[in-house]
Scaffold this active site. Sequence first.
Site, PDB file in Angstrom:
ATOM      1  N   ARG A 371       0.816  -1.214   0.000  1.00 47.59           N
ATOM      2  CA  ARG A 371       0.000   0.000   0.000  1.00 47.59           C
ATOM      3  C   ARG A 371       0.848   1.262   0.000  1.00 47.59           C
ATOM      4  O   ARG A 371       0.321   2.351  -0.181  1.00 47.59           O
ATOM      5  CB  ARG A 371      -0.951  -0.023   1.210  1.00 47.59           C
ATOM      6  CG  ARG A 371      -1.939  -1.168   1.151  1.00 47.59           C
ATOM      7  CD  ARG A 371      -3.026  -1.059   2.205  1.00 47.59           C
ATOM      8  NE  ARG A 371      -3.896  -2.231   2.143  1.00 47.59           N
ATOM      9  CZ  ARG A 371      -3.812  -3.285   2.934  1.00 47.59           C
ATOM     10  NH1 ARG A 371      -2.884  -3.289   3.882  1.00 47.59           N
ATOM     11  NH2 ARG A 371      -4.619  -4.305   2.812  1.00 47.59           N
ATOM     12  N   VAL A 372       2.151   1.116   0.228  1.00 50.16           N
ATOM     13  CA  VAL A 372       3.050   2.259   0.060  1.00 50.16           C
ATOM     14  C   VAL A 372       3.427   2.393  -1.405  1.00 50.16           C
ATOM     15  O   VAL A 372       3.516   3.480  -1.956  1.00 50.16           O
ATOM     16  CB  VAL A 372       4.302   2.094   0.937  1.00 50.16           C
ATOM     17  CG1 VAL A 372       5.311   3.195   0.663  1.00 50.16           C
ATOM     18  CG2 VAL A 372       3.912   2.090   2.406  1.00 50.16           C
TER      19      VAL A 372
END
Length: 510
Positions: A371-372
């Site tokens: 998700r980064v």
Amino acid sequence: MSNNEFIRTKVTDIFDVINKDANEYIPSFEAEETGTVISVSSGIARVSGLPHAGYEELLRFPNNLYGIAFNLDATEIGVVLLGEDKNLRTGDPVSRTGRVTDVPVGNGLLGRVINPLGEPQDGKGSVAVTKRLPIERPAPAIMQRAPVATPLQTGLKVVDALIPVGRGQRELILGDRQTGKTTIALDTILNQHDKNVLCVYCAIGQQAASLAKVVAALNEHNAMEYTVIVATEGNNPPGLLYIAPYAATSIAEYFMEQGRDVLIIYDDLTNHARAYRELSLLLRRPPGREAFPGDIFYIHSRLLERSTQLNDENGGGSLTALPIIETEAQNISAYIPTNLISITDGQLYLSPKLFDMSVLPAVDIGRSVSRVGGKAQLKAYRKLAGNLKLEYAQFEELETFARFGMHMDVNTQKIIEHGKRIRECLKQPEMQPLPVMEQLIILLALSKELLDDVPEAKIPAAEKALQQLADNMPDSIVDEWIGQSALSPEHENYLLNSMTKILEPFYNIQ
């Protein structure tokens, strides 16, 4: 003076000194609150008395045994024991210590194997440390944190290219038994050599043989010099298993607060959740879903929230967490996996089907996510791997139809052949992490479809040849490639021509 007179004089002097000390002595009294053990069961003791004991306070039992006050009821205290209870008996005294459980921290722990109480387990003598920290500490405040923007290279092509991990990120590793979860974590530790990243490996309820294998692998590759191992085995009391990840995190936080970058591995939090469930049921806490207590989400969230990237005002250190979870029959929607997926910043899912096909590491790209994302990835990776995930997904979809013997047009066959080369190139032997430049060379060859005419059986040998090109690459190209998103046309043409010459012996060889 006679002997008798001499003796009387000496005795008088001695009594004068004693009387003087007695007159000057001011007695001091220290109140100690004590209670009594009223029952003992597996890893749990119930204690009466101690009306002023606090939640999670450390209590002292006979024979140097300690416990944590967990249940503070009106008439008794439920205590989680941090050692063997075989010598503890009903009626034994118990006293307060006035402090919470803590663990030794410092540089003296590097290269050592300890238990969650800081006691050495490697036979190398006592641990030389001068500071202790509580195992339970509040997570850094939002204003103390900085965005995750620096990559943590794992040395694995499939991770660094497609599911990148950043320093300060929490990336979950999950999959069924024996699918290579610990191997990914160990490869990541090995890849931190000479990268100024310290590592903490927390083994929670592991078999002694598995733990010995991990220690041997780290020693063999000289990784123990920057690694601390916090070890608990399956036959340890559940109280030790419960505090293990918190103790390991406090050790890692000490280094982070010194401005260092730290990687911590929790192997695995499934055993941690089961130990907490055992303690909760013995303490007669209300069971919930799958008999886990209602606060099982909270014990993991308050643990993983301590992993972060600190801003420059707070030293600029980082703590990257790779928690490991074991699934059953590929069920990622079970209670504990669902909790951890929602807490972390992404997950690496390991598929038993890929493992059975010898696609190692068995990372299922379709179910894995970071998700980064590209914010914590070198620009060169983003340029080369941008379409790789989509191309591989198309290949997997088409490969399913190809198994039924369906007729494929030329374009579809090309997609399938290209996908097969991607899958072959993403394979990687264990304990052999690759440097950044060697990965980029292979990704460049994939993106330019230079490997599509190389037979699958020859792909590993072709990769080895390309890696030699990376080792001899001019510094000007290395600096440009690492610092920018793309190479200049001159440098790219130079590399493409060099790779074509290297790969020529592998073309059309059956």
